[in-house]
Design a protein around this motif. Sequence first.
Motif, mmCIF file in Angstrom:
data_model
loop_
_atom_site.group_PDB
_atom_site.id
_atom_site.type_symbol
_atom_site.label_atom_id
_atom_site.label_comp_id
_atom_site.label_asym_id
_atom_site.label_seq_id
_atom_site.Cartn_x
_atom_site.Cartn_y
_atom_site.Cartn_z
ATOM 1 N N PRO A 168 36.407 -33.927 -0.058
ATOM 2 C CA PRO A 168 35.479 -34.264 -1.150
ATOM 3 C C PRO A 168 34.496 -33.145 -1.467
ATOM 4 C CG PRO A 168 34.950 -35.529 0.842
ATOM 5 C CD PRO A 168 36.244 -34.835 1.095
ATOM 6 N N LEU A 169 34.103 -32.365 -0.442
ATOM 7 C CA LEU A 169 33.187 -31.234 -0.698
ATOM 8 C C LEU A 169 33.830 -30.224 -1.644
ATOM 9 C CD1 LEU A 169 31.316 -29.833 2.428
ATOM 10 C CD2 LEU A 169 30.422 -31.085 0.477
ATOM 11 N N ILE A 170 35.081 -29.868 -1.345
ATOM 12 C CA ILE A 170 35.802 -28.904 -2.193
ATOM 13 C C ILE A 170 35.887 -29.441 -3.623
ATOM 14 C CG2 ILE A 170 38.081 -27.851 -2.624
ATOM 15 C CD1 ILE A 170 38.369 -27.826 0.539
ATOM 16 N N GLN A 171 36.165 -30.743 -3.738
ATOM 17 C CA GLN A 171 36.291 -31.343 -5.069
ATOM 18 C C GLN A 171 34.969 -31.293 -5.833
ATOM 19 O OE1 GLN A 171 38.988 -34.475 -5.523
ATOM 20 N NE2 GLN A 171 37.741 -35.664 -6.933
ATOM 21 N N LEU A 172 33.883 -31.692 -5.176
ATOM 22 C CA LEU A 172 32.568 -31.683 -5.834
ATOM 23 C C LEU A 172 32.183 -30.258 -6.245
ATOM 24 C CD1 LEU A 172 30.581 -34.160 -3.532
ATOM 25 C CD2 LEU A 172 31.243 -34.567 -5.909
ATOM 26 N N MET A 173 32.430 -29.298 -5.354
ATOM 27 C CA MET A 173 32.054 -27.911 -5.643
ATOM 28 C C MET A 173 32.911 -27.308 -6.760
ATOM 29 S SD MET A 173 31.498 -26.609 -1.767
ATOM 30 C CE MET A 173 31.104 -24.922 -2.208
ATOM 31 N N ALA A 174 34.211 -27.618 -6.747
ATOM 32 C CA ALA A 174 35.109 -27.078 -7.785
ATOM 33 C C ALA A 174 34.721 -27.622 -9.159
ATOM 34 C CB ALA A 174 36.556 -27.429 -7.455
ATOM 35 N N GLU A 175 34.346 -28.913 -9.209
ATOM 36 C CA GLU A 175 33.920 -29.520 -10.485
ATOM 37 C C GLU A 175 32.637 -28.861 -10.971
ATOM 38 O OE1 GLU A 175 33.634 -33.639 -9.497
ATOM 39 O OE2 GLU A 175 35.800 -33.984 -9.707
ATOM 40 N N ASN A 176 31.720 -28.632 -10.033
ATOM 41 C CA ASN A 176 30.427 -28.060 -10.369
ATOM 42 C C ASN A 176 30.571 -26.596 -10.802
ATOM 43 O OD1 ASN A 176 27.596 -28.398 -10.563
ATOM 44 N ND2 ASN A 176 27.338 -27.186 -8.711
ATOM 45 N N GLN A 177 31.527 -25.903 -10.184
ATOM 46 C CA GLN A 177 31.707 -24.477 -10.445
ATOM 47 C C GLN A 177 32.125 -24.206 -11.889
ATOM 48 O OE1 GLN A 177 34.954 -22.451 -8.452
ATOM 49 N NE2 GLN A 177 33.539 -20.952 -7.643
ATOM 50 N N ARG A 178 32.829 -25.163 -12.480
ATOM 51 C CA ARG A 178 33.299 -24.971 -13.863
ATOM 52 C C ARG A 178 32.137 -24.805 -14.838
ATOM 53 N NH1 ARG A 178 37.656 -28.559 -12.420
ATOM 54 N NH2 ARG A 178 36.591 -30.415 -13.145
ATOM 55 N N THR A 179 30.996 -25.413 -14.447
ATOM 56 C CA THR A 179 29.844 -25.347 -15.359
ATOM 57 C C THR A 179 28.840 -24.278 -14.922
ATOM 58 O OG1 THR A 179 28.718 -27.049 -14.062
ATOM 59 C CG2 THR A 179 30.048 -27.803 -15.896
ATOM 60 N N LYS A 195 28.043 -17.281 -14.718
ATOM 61 C CA LYS A 195 28.674 -16.202 -13.957
ATOM 62 C C LYS A 195 27.596 -15.349 -13.307
ATOM 63 C CE LYS A 195 33.074 -16.203 -16.122
ATOM 64 N NZ LYS A 195 33.934 -15.678 -17.147
ATOM 65 N N GLY A 196 28.048 -14.494 -12.402
ATOM 66 C CA GLY A 196 27.097 -13.673 -11.644
ATOM 67 C C GLY A 196 27.376 -13.875 -10.177
ATOM 68 N N LYS A 197 26.511 -13.321 -9.311
ATOM 69 C CA LYS A 197 26.753 -13.463 -7.868
ATOM 70 C C LYS A 197 26.675 -14.932 -7.467
ATOM 71 C CE LYS A 197 25.569 -12.171 -3.278
ATOM 72 N NZ LYS A 197 24.691 -11.602 -2.311
ATOM 73 N N ARG A 198 27.663 -15.362 -6.696
ATOM 74 C CA ARG A 198 27.724 -16.772 -6.336
ATOM 75 C C ARG A 198 26.668 -17.108 -5.286
ATOM 76 N NH1 ARG A 198 33.931 -18.243 -6.139
ATOM 77 N NH2 ARG A 198 34.693 -16.808 -7.684
ATOM 78 N N PRO A 199 25.841 -18.112 -5.534
ATOM 79 C CA PRO A 199 24.938 -18.553 -4.471
ATOM 80 C C PRO A 199 25.717 -19.473 -3.522
ATOM 81 C CG PRO A 199 24.580 -19.851 -6.451
ATOM 82 C CD PRO A 199 25.679 -18.876 -6.762
ATOM 83 N N ILE A 200 25.331 -19.494 -2.258
ATOM 84 C CA ILE A 200 25.989 -20.410 -1.310
ATOM 85 C C ILE A 200 25.568 -21.824 -1.679
ATOM 86 C CG2 ILE A 200 26.225 -21.066 1.113
ATOM 87 C CD1 ILE A 200 25.257 -18.144 1.774
ATOM 88 N N SER A 201 26.542 -22.679 -1.996
ATOM 89 C CA SER A 201 26.148 -24.040 -2.374
ATOM 90 C C SER A 201 26.515 -25.101 -1.336
ATOM 91 C CB SER A 201 26.719 -24.414 -3.751
ATOM 92 O OG SER A 201 28.110 -24.317 -3.747
ATOM 93 N N ALA A 202 27.282 -24.724 -0.292
ATOM 94 C CA ALA A 202 27.563 -25.676 0.785
ATOM 95 C C ALA A 202 27.514 -24.951 2.122
ATOM 96 C CB ALA A 202 28.928 -26.331 0.588
ATOM 97 N N LEU A 203 26.931 -25.622 3.119
ATOM 98 C CA LEU A 203 26.843 -25.080 4.475
ATOM 99 C C LEU A 203 27.410 -26.099 5.456
ATOM 100 C CD1 LEU A 203 25.745 -23.117 6.693
ATOM 101 C CD2 LEU A 203 23.579 -24.400 6.565
ATOM 102 N N ASN A 247 18.659 -21.256 -0.241
ATOM 103 C CA ASN A 247 17.820 -21.932 -1.242
ATOM 104 C C ASN A 247 18.599 -22.796 -2.228
ATOM 105 O OD1 ASN A 247 15.396 -21.067 -0.339
ATOM 106 N ND2 ASN A 247 15.455 -19.147 -1.502
ATOM 107 N N GLN A 248 19.905 -22.475 -2.414
ATOM 108 C CA GLN A 248 20.665 -23.198 -3.447
ATOM 109 C C GLN A 248 21.710 -24.146 -2.859
ATOM 110 O OE1 GLN A 248 20.974 -21.774 -7.102
ATOM 111 N NE2 GLN A 248 20.058 -19.776 -6.804
ATOM 112 N N ILE A 249 21.542 -24.479 -1.577
ATOM 113 C CA ILE A 249 22.492 -25.390 -0.925
ATOM 114 C C ILE A 249 22.405 -26.784 -1.558
ATOM 115 C CG2 ILE A 249 22.987 -26.625 1.255
ATOM 116 C CD1 ILE A 249 23.896 -23.783 1.463
ATOM 117 N N LYS A 250 23.581 -27.282 -1.965
ATOM 118 C CA LYS A 250 23.645 -28.647 -2.522
ATOM 119 C C LYS A 250 24.269 -29.626 -1.526
ATOM 120 C CE LYS A 250 23.956 -27.393 -7.427
ATOM 121 N NZ LYS A 250 23.705 -25.961 -7.271
#
Length: 374
Positions: free
Chosen positions: A58-69, A72-80, A149-152
């Motif tokens: 489910p984490l991969i799914q939530l992140m992949a959906e979120n990534q579409r929106t 662009k630019g350097k990716r912040p870490i959104s899951a730990l 700082n950007q962990i969801k």
Amino acid sequence: MTFKELNMAEPILKALGKAGYETPTPIQQEAIPFILNNNDLLACAQTGTGKTAAFSLPLIQLMAENQRTNVKGKRPISALILTPTRELAIQIGECIKTYSQFTTLRHCIIFGGVKQKPQTDALQNGVDLLIATPGRLLDLMNQGYVDLNQIKHFVLDEADRMLDMGFIHDIKKILPRLPKRRQTLFFSATMPPAIAKLADTILYNPKKVEVTPVSSTVDKIEQFLYYVEKGDKRNALVKLLDDKNKESVLVFSRTKHGADKIARHLNKFGIKSEAIHGNKSQNARQNALENFRKRSTRVLIATDIAARGIDIDHLSHVINFDLPEVPETYVHRIGRTGRAGCDGVALSFCDREEVAYLRGIEKLIKKRIKELQV
């Protein structure tokens, strides 16, 4: 129930299909809908119940959906994902790699005991999901390589082992560096007071999931132990395999190099064997598995990571050539035999350096393993 019924997205269903996974385990059935719904989760579950996929998918799914929106630019870490040992970090990394192969997500594994440069290079290239052990994570945070700082989404895996290994102080240093608004998934095999208190402080209105302890599933399996010196193990294995009733045998080796050596030794004695591990190509692994399923290969030697996803019907024997350092891994290994109501036999070698691992296993399964002579 199928993964499709759990509302898994097409890229993930494709990855699961390729890996040969069809039916979610009880913890996956319960946890995945809660996580997809962005709930916090408190899960009481041991290694071997399928908990890694329960949070990874489910984490991969939530992140992949979120990534579409995402811009662009350097990716912040959104899951730990925080886990106590290097071994577990690598295992989780393998799972993430398998499940996210049809997405554009990037992940990185960081742990101590190795040079940090390959890890810091990966971090500087941009990472969506970070798998880490607490010490190395704190170290790289203090050097400015990791910004949380950007962990969801935050996963605390094997919380009770974190406590046992003295990592709770490190975790208490990491927690304030995470955003207050985030999804937290908390996994622990047991809930001692200190762990229950920690869960209470970091979870917001969590859903609770509990699965039957895996130790109860091994009661149907006959378990035997052989005390064998390290240098004598390969010959002892040949002797055991002289018994033709051991017709379909999965042997566990702690290392890739060890798995190859065992396969070569057995083949020298006319025992048809193949090894599978992370250094083998996907093709080679699939072929070896297929040969084993068809019984043209009698013995399959695997490392713990490579063995994930092996589901062989009527596997007569599991042999622990090396005892695992993590007691739950033993339960996970031997649970591959004795499935679907069939009888199963698990045999383990133990040398003098492994006696402490044996005691940990016997404590977990709450019984002494019967000793035999080779």
